[in-house]
Scaffold this motif. Structure first.
Motif, mmCIF file in Angstrom:
data_model
loop_
_atom_site.group_PDB
_atom_site.id
_atom_site.type_symbol
_atom_site.label_atom_id
_atom_site.label_comp_id
_atom_site.label_asym_id
_atom_site.label_seq_id
_atom_site.Cartn_x
_atom_site.Cartn_y
_atom_site.Cartn_z
ATOM 1 N N PRO A 109 0.871 -1.122 0.119
ATOM 2 C CA PRO A 109 -0.102 0.220 0.133
ATOM 3 C C PRO A 109 0.828 1.300 0.032
ATOM 4 C CG PRO A 109 -0.115 -1.053 2.163
ATOM 5 C CD PRO A 109 0.620 -1.891 1.200
ATOM 6 N N LYS A 110 0.421 2.293 -0.747
ATOM 7 C CA LYS A 110 1.152 3.524 -0.761
ATOM 8 C C LYS A 110 1.708 3.852 0.704
ATOM 9 C CE LYS A 110 -2.478 6.833 0.001
ATOM 10 N NZ LYS A 110 -2.989 7.858 -0.401
ATOM 11 N N GLY A 111 2.773 4.388 1.014
ATOM 12 C CA GLY A 111 3.336 5.007 2.148
ATOM 13 C C GLY A 111 3.639 3.693 3.265
ATOM 14 N N SER A 112 3.615 2.595 2.796
ATOM 15 C CA SER A 112 3.871 1.478 3.747
ATOM 16 C C SER A 112 5.281 0.691 3.359
ATOM 17 C CB SER A 112 2.627 0.466 3.847
ATOM 18 O OG SER A 112 3.002 -0.592 4.634
ATOM 19 N N THR A 113 5.959 0.151 4.283
ATOM 20 C CA THR A 113 6.913 -0.739 3.924
ATOM 21 C C THR A 113 6.632 -2.078 4.309
ATOM 22 O OG1 THR A 113 7.798 -0.541 6.546
ATOM 23 C CG2 THR A 113 8.526 1.129 4.812
ATOM 24 N N THR A 114 5.223 -2.280 4.454
ATOM 25 C CA THR A 114 4.955 -3.844 4.622
ATOM 26 C C THR A 114 4.028 -4.135 3.577
ATOM 27 O OG1 THR A 114 4.646 -3.515 7.097
ATOM 28 C CG2 THR A 114 3.554 -5.213 6.130
ATOM 29 N N GLY A 115 4.505 -5.110 2.737
ATOM 30 C CA GLY A 115 3.831 -5.566 1.569
ATOM 31 C C GLY A 115 3.267 -7.110 1.787
ATOM 32 N N ASN A 125 -14.819 -1.700 -0.266
ATOM 33 C CA ASN A 125 -13.521 -1.608 0.242
ATOM 34 C C ASN A 125 -12.554 -2.132 -0.732
ATOM 35 O OD1 ASN A 125 -11.272 -1.801 1.977
ATOM 36 N ND2 ASN A 125 -11.788 -3.848 2.728
ATOM 37 N N ARG A 126 -11.900 -0.965 -1.221
ATOM 38 C CA ARG A 126 -10.891 -1.244 -2.204
ATOM 39 C C ARG A 126 -11.370 -1.831 -3.382
ATOM 40 N NH1 ARG A 126 -7.323 -4.412 0.133
ATOM 41 N NH2 ARG A 126 -6.441 -2.813 1.684
ATOM 42 N N ARG A 127 -12.491 -1.169 -3.998
ATOM 43 C CA ARG A 127 -13.004 -1.677 -5.202
ATOM 44 C C ARG A 127 -12.437 -1.081 -6.499
ATOM 45 N NH1 ARG A 127 -18.953 -2.752 -6.293
ATOM 46 N NH2 ARG A 127 -18.870 -2.994 -8.646
ATOM 47 N N SER A 128 -11.529 -0.035 -6.460
ATOM 48 C CA SER A 128 -10.759 0.171 -7.591
ATOM 49 C C SER A 128 -9.112 0.671 -6.715
ATOM 50 C CB SER A 128 -11.251 1.694 -8.023
ATOM 51 O OG SER A 128 -12.596 1.224 -8.523
ATOM 52 N N VAL A 129 -8.167 0.225 -7.980
ATOM 53 C CA VAL A 129 -6.932 0.576 -7.318
ATOM 54 C C VAL A 129 -6.044 1.063 -8.520
ATOM 55 C CG1 VAL A 129 -6.989 -1.106 -5.291
ATOM 56 C CG2 VAL A 129 -5.956 -1.928 -7.565
ATOM 57 N N ILE A 130 -5.170 1.812 -8.228
ATOM 58 C CA ILE A 130 -3.846 1.836 -9.113
ATOM 59 C C ILE A 130 -2.998 1.322 -8.692
ATOM 60 C CG2 ILE A 130 -2.550 3.879 -10.378
ATOM 61 C CD1 ILE A 130 -4.906 5.715 -9.733
ATOM 62 N N VAL A 131 -2.030 0.468 -9.435
ATOM 63 C CA VAL A 131 -0.955 -0.109 -9.165
ATOM 64 C C VAL A 131 0.284 0.430 -10.263
ATOM 65 C CG1 VAL A 131 -1.981 -2.132 -8.207
ATOM 66 C CG2 VAL A 131 -1.537 -2.176 -10.581
ATOM 67 N N VAL A 132 1.383 0.489 -9.433
ATOM 68 C CA VAL A 132 2.617 1.029 -10.168
ATOM 69 C C VAL A 132 3.776 0.203 -10.061
ATOM 70 C CG1 VAL A 132 3.977 2.901 -10.642
ATOM 71 C CG2 VAL A 132 1.661 3.413 -9.979
ATOM 72 N N SER A 133 4.554 -0.191 -10.792
ATOM 73 C CA SER A 133 5.869 -0.773 -10.615
ATOM 74 C C SER A 133 6.944 -0.090 -10.407
ATOM 75 C CB SER A 133 6.009 -1.942 -11.719
ATOM 76 O OG SER A 133 7.359 -2.642 -11.817
ATOM 77 N N ASP A 134 7.606 -0.213 -9.341
ATOM 78 C CA ASP A 134 9.029 0.392 -9.074
ATOM 79 C C ASP A 134 10.272 -0.540 -9.632
ATOM 80 O OD1 ASP A 134 9.417 -1.603 -7.364
ATOM 81 O OD2 ASP A 134 9.292 -0.199 -5.488
ATOM 82 N N GLY A 135 9.978 -1.698 -10.409
ATOM 83 C CA GLY A 135 11.099 -2.315 -10.803
ATOM 84 C C GLY A 135 11.333 -3.315 -9.898
ATOM 85 N N SER A 136 10.679 -3.304 -8.712
ATOM 86 C CA SER A 136 10.969 -4.807 -7.698
ATOM 87 C C SER A 136 9.524 -4.885 -7.466
ATOM 88 C CB SER A 136 11.863 -4.261 -6.648
ATOM 89 O OG SER A 136 13.018 -3.741 -7.012
ATOM 90 N N ASN A 137 8.842 -4.414 -6.939
ATOM 91 C CA ASN A 137 7.456 -4.558 -6.221
ATOM 92 C C ASN A 137 6.256 -3.518 -6.765
ATOM 93 O OD1 ASN A 137 8.496 -6.224 -4.003
ATOM 94 N ND2 ASN A 137 9.501 -4.601 -3.661
ATOM 95 N N TRP A 138 5.053 -3.867 -6.622
ATOM 96 C CA TRP A 138 4.082 -3.158 -7.008
ATOM 97 C C TRP A 138 3.595 -2.191 -5.727
ATOM 98 C CZ3 TRP A 138 2.416 -2.645 -11.772
ATOM 99 C CH2 TRP A 138 2.811 -3.841 -12.911
ATOM 100 N N THR A 139 3.241 -0.837 -5.946
ATOM 101 C CA THR A 139 2.750 -0.233 -5.255
ATOM 102 C C THR A 139 1.325 0.302 -5.552
ATOM 103 O OG1 THR A 139 4.752 0.943 -4.473
ATOM 104 C CG2 THR A 139 2.721 2.153 -3.901
ATOM 105 N N TYR A 140 0.386 0.175 -4.457
ATOM 106 C CA TYR A 140 -1.247 0.546 -4.983
ATOM 107 C C TYR A 140 -1.559 1.632 -4.225
ATOM 108 C CZ TYR A 140 -3.125 -2.208 -0.724
ATOM 109 O OH TYR A 140 -3.252 -2.445 0.587
ATOM 110 N N PHE A 141 -2.732 2.340 -5.043
ATOM 111 C CA PHE A 141 -3.204 3.181 -4.054
ATOM 112 C C PHE A 141 -4.816 3.088 -4.446
ATOM 113 C CE2 PHE A 141 0.704 4.554 -6.217
ATOM 114 C CZ PHE A 141 1.303 5.590 -5.361
ATOM 115 N N ASP A 142 -5.451 3.275 -3.256
ATOM 116 C CA ASP A 142 -7.187 2.994 -3.502
ATOM 117 C C ASP A 142 -7.619 4.257 -3.077
ATOM 118 O OD1 ASP A 142 -6.323 2.511 -0.860
ATOM 119 O OD2 ASP A 142 -7.624 0.880 -0.688
#
Length: 142
Positions: A109-115, A125-142
């Motif tokens: 999740p955005k702003g978290s170090t726990t994946g 609850n989290r019906r829509s998300v935007i996910v972005v790859s940083d080249g290692s992991n995905w970060t999601y924004f809901d």
């Protein structure tokens, strides 16, 4: 002398052409970014229906996922393979929960170090998300 003059003119034209093509503008004469669009942008929209196995997300930008059973899995490609890739994902089913996983990398999740290995998407609850790859992991924004 003529050859030197021709060579200097050619170098000047090439340098002007390279600097002139470093930024692309659509509907603008003076682009201020690498790609500067003055107008609307359309992206590829697809719908993926769930199946018995994990449904792979491999195409599109705006993706409507439609699970056919509870916790049906939809899998992002490896974050390592596609650094910088973005998806807009929406669960369009009003009844079933969708499970979003990754073929490579954790989902944070955005702003978290726990994946985690997966996130769940359902009504309210989290019906829509935007996910972005940083080249290692995905970060999601809901």
């Amino acid at each position: 002398m003529k050859k030197l003059k021709f060579l200097l003119i050619l170098i000047t034209v090439c340098c002007a052409a390279v600097s002139g093509f470093s930024q692309v503008g659509i509907n603008t004469i003076t682009p201020l970014s690498t790609l500067d669009v003055n107008g609307n942008i359309s992206v590829k929209v697809i719908t993926l229906n769930g199946s018995g196995a994990a449904t792979l997300i491999s195409d599109g930008v705006y993706i409507s996922i439609n699970p056919q059973a509870t916790d049906q899995e939809f899998q992002l490609p490896s974050a390592v393979t596609y650094p910088g890739r973005m998806y807009f994902i929406r669960n369009i089913n009003n009844t079933y929960t969708a499970k979003l996983t990754s073929a490579g990398g954790m989902i944070f999740p955005k702003g978290s170090t726990t994946g985690s290995a997966q996130i769940y998407m359902w009504e309210g609850n989290r019906r829509s998300v935007i996910v972005v790859s940083d080249g290692s992991n995905w970060t999601y924004f809901d």
